[in-house]
Design an enzyme around this catalytic site. Sequence first.
Site, PDB file in Angstrom:
ATOM      1  N   GLU A  13      23.787  49.422  -0.825  1.00  0.00           N
ATOM      2  CA  GLU A  13      24.899  50.373  -0.942  1.00  0.00           C
ATOM      3  C   GLU A  13      26.083  49.789  -0.198  1.00  0.00           C
ATOM      4  OE1 GLU A  13      21.931  51.817   0.297  1.00  0.00           O
ATOM      5  OE2 GLU A  13      21.362  52.784  -1.586  1.00  0.00           O
ATOM      6  N   VAL A  47      28.929  39.450   9.337  1.00  0.00           N
ATOM      7  CA  VAL A  47      29.371  38.155   9.852  1.00  0.00           C
ATOM      8  C   VAL A  47      30.342  38.427  11.000  1.00  0.00           C
ATOM      9  CG1 VAL A  47      30.662  36.043   9.303  1.00  0.00           C
ATOM     10  CG2 VAL A  47      29.013  36.963   7.655  1.00  0.00           C
ATOM     11  N   TYR A  80      29.835  40.718  -2.901  1.00  0.00           N
ATOM     12  CA  TYR A  80      28.700  41.056  -3.764  1.00  0.00           C
ATOM     13  C   TYR A  80      29.024  40.774  -5.240  1.00  0.00           C
ATOM     14  CZ  TYR A  80      27.122  43.397   0.494  1.00  0.00           C
ATOM     15  OH  TYR A  80      26.754  43.672   1.789  1.00  0.00           O
ATOM     16  N   LEU A  83      24.426  43.664   6.432  1.00  0.00           N
ATOM     17  CA  LEU A  83      24.856  42.263   6.304  1.00  0.00           C
ATOM     18  C   LEU A  83      26.173  42.146   7.055  1.00  0.00           C
ATOM     19  CD1 LEU A  83      24.570  39.417   4.791  1.00  0.00           C
ATOM     20  CD2 LEU A  83      26.247  40.355   3.205  1.00  0.00           C
ATOM     21  N   ASN A 128      35.223  49.408   1.078  1.00  0.00           N
ATOM     22  CA  ASN A 128      34.936  48.102   1.685  1.00  0.00           C
ATOM     23  C   ASN A 128      35.156  46.986   0.659  1.00  0.00           C
ATOM     24  OD1 ASN A 128      34.076  45.928   3.165  1.00  0.00           O
ATOM     25  ND2 ASN A 128      32.192  46.899   3.899  1.00  0.00           N
TER      26      ASN A 128
HETATM   27  C1  COA Z   1      31.657  41.454   4.184  1.00  0.00           C
HETATM   28  C2  COA Z   1      31.369  40.241   5.067  1.00  0.00           C
HETATM   29  C3  COA Z   1      29.869  40.211   5.388  1.00  0.00           C
HETATM   30  C4  COA Z   1      31.768  38.964   4.328  1.00  0.00           C
HETATM   31  O1  COA Z   1      31.408  37.848   5.127  1.00  0.00           O
HETATM   32  P1  COA Z   1      32.181  36.452   5.032  1.00  0.00           P
HETATM   33  O2  COA Z   1      31.326  35.426   5.718  1.00  0.00           O
HETATM   34  O3  COA Z   1      33.567  36.618   5.508  1.00  0.00           O
HETATM   35  O4  COA Z   1      32.197  36.202   3.449  1.00  0.00           O
HETATM   36  P2  COA Z   1      32.273  34.778   2.753  1.00  0.00           P
HETATM   37  O5  COA Z   1      33.170  33.871   3.527  1.00  0.00           O
HETATM   38  O6  COA Z   1      30.864  34.297   2.500  1.00  0.00           O
HETATM   39  O7  COA Z   1      32.979  35.190   1.388  1.00  0.00           O
HETATM   40  C5  COA Z   1      32.459  34.817   0.166  1.00  0.00           C
HETATM   41  C6  COA Z   1      33.411  35.230  -0.934  1.00  0.00           C
HETATM   42  O8  COA Z   1      33.552  36.650  -0.956  1.00  0.00           O
HETATM   43  C7  COA Z   1      34.930  36.991  -1.228  1.00  0.00           C
HETATM   44  N1  COA Z   1      35.573  37.535  -0.009  1.00  0.00           N
HETATM   45  C8  COA Z   1      35.102  37.507   1.267  1.00  0.00           C
HETATM   46  N2  COA Z   1      35.969  38.110   2.109  1.00  0.00           N
HETATM   47  C9  COA Z   1      37.018  38.508   1.344  1.00  0.00           C
HETATM   48  C10 COA Z   1      38.233  39.186   1.642  1.00  0.00           C
HETATM   49  N3  COA Z   1      38.561  39.547   2.887  1.00  0.00           N
HETATM   50  N4  COA Z   1      39.075  39.455   0.613  1.00  0.00           N
HETATM   51  C11 COA Z   1      38.764  39.091  -0.643  1.00  0.00           C
HETATM   52  N5  COA Z   1      37.631  38.430  -0.993  1.00  0.00           N
HETATM   53  C12 COA Z   1      36.760  38.160  -0.005  1.00  0.00           C
HETATM   54  C13 COA Z   1      35.599  35.708  -1.616  1.00  0.00           C
HETATM   55  O9  COA Z   1      35.353  35.478  -2.996  1.00  0.00           O
HETATM   56  C14 COA Z   1      34.832  34.720  -0.763  1.00  0.00           C
HETATM   57  O10 COA Z   1      34.902  33.391  -1.239  1.00  0.00           O
HETATM   58  P3  COA Z   1      36.195  32.490  -0.872  1.00  0.00           P
HETATM   59  O11 COA Z   1      36.430  32.596   0.612  1.00  0.00           O
HETATM   60  O12 COA Z   1      35.776  31.110  -1.327  1.00  0.00           O
HETATM   61  O13 COA Z   1      37.338  33.075  -1.672  1.00  0.00           O
HETATM   62  C15 COA Z   1      32.216  40.285   6.377  1.00  0.00           C
HETATM   63  O14 COA Z   1      33.572  40.492   6.042  1.00  0.00           O
HETATM   64  C16 COA Z   1      31.771  41.372   7.336  1.00  0.00           C
HETATM   65  O15 COA Z   1      30.837  41.164   8.137  1.00  0.00           O
HETATM   66  N6  COA Z   1      32.449  42.548   7.264  1.00  0.00           N
HETATM   67  C17 COA Z   1      32.160  43.659   8.160  1.00  0.00           C
HETATM   68  C18 COA Z   1      30.778  44.213   7.918  1.00  0.00           C
HETATM   69  C19 COA Z   1      30.568  44.651   6.478  1.00  0.00           C
HETATM   70  O16 COA Z   1      31.417  45.299   5.881  1.00  0.00           O
HETATM   71  N7  COA Z   1      29.382  44.295   5.933  1.00  0.00           N
HETATM   72  C20 COA Z   1      28.987  44.669   4.596  1.00  0.00           C
HETATM   73  C21 COA Z   1      28.457  46.046   4.579  1.00  0.00           C
HETATM   74  S1  COA Z   1      27.925  46.549   2.944  1.00  0.00           S
END
Ligand code: COA
EC number: 2.3.1.266
Length: 143
Positions: A99, A66, A111, A64, A104
Amino acid sequence: MTVASLREVLPVEQAAYEFPWTRGNFIDSLHAGYDAQLLMRDDGTLIGYFVAMAGVDEMHLLNLTVTPSFQRQGHALRLLDALCDLARSERGAHQLWLEVRVSNLRARAVYDRYGFRSVGLRRGYYPAAAGRREDAIVMSLGL
Ligand SMILES: CC(C)(COP(=O)(O)OP(=O)(O)OC[C@H]1O[C@@H](n2cnc3c(N)ncnc32)[C@H](O)[C@@H]1OP(=O)(O)O)[C@@H](O)C(=O)NCCC(=O)NCCS
């Protein structure tokens, strides 16, 4: 996601992870018939994607991601919504598994917020810096 879309997916994967999936990892997943979807902007810009493997009555989220410049805008939640819809309606899944690296914290926050529960630990599951290994937290969500 298709093999052709890997041209856009691979640079995002490499920007998003210290230990990214290789082109071969994506191709193996596509050839195995795993569910892999892209979230795109109207102009074709890649916002994010997921890859998930269907089991008998459960689904396993394998990737997953972004695009860094689109993070923290709710797109991970939208991708999870799309995956849960697909898992329930097209794959008959009752449970979603994944997992995540212990370190992270961003992904763990996503999650947790989505309702996943931590159900276990896989020791040394991921590669880490300097040839070390890192534990994975196993998380699960009832669909
Ligand atoms: C993890 C990841 C997929 C999150 O994507 P994202 O689009 O930024 O997440 P969202 O904007 O949908 O976040 C939803 C909620 O999650 C939490 N959240 C997301 N990023 C956060 C951060 N950096 N710190 C704290 N909380 C966080 C918050 O509750 C957030 O809601 P809010 O913005 O209203 O507070 C993204 O950071 C990513 O691609 N990371 C690198 C790849 C990775 O680690 N993937 C997962 C592997 S298991």
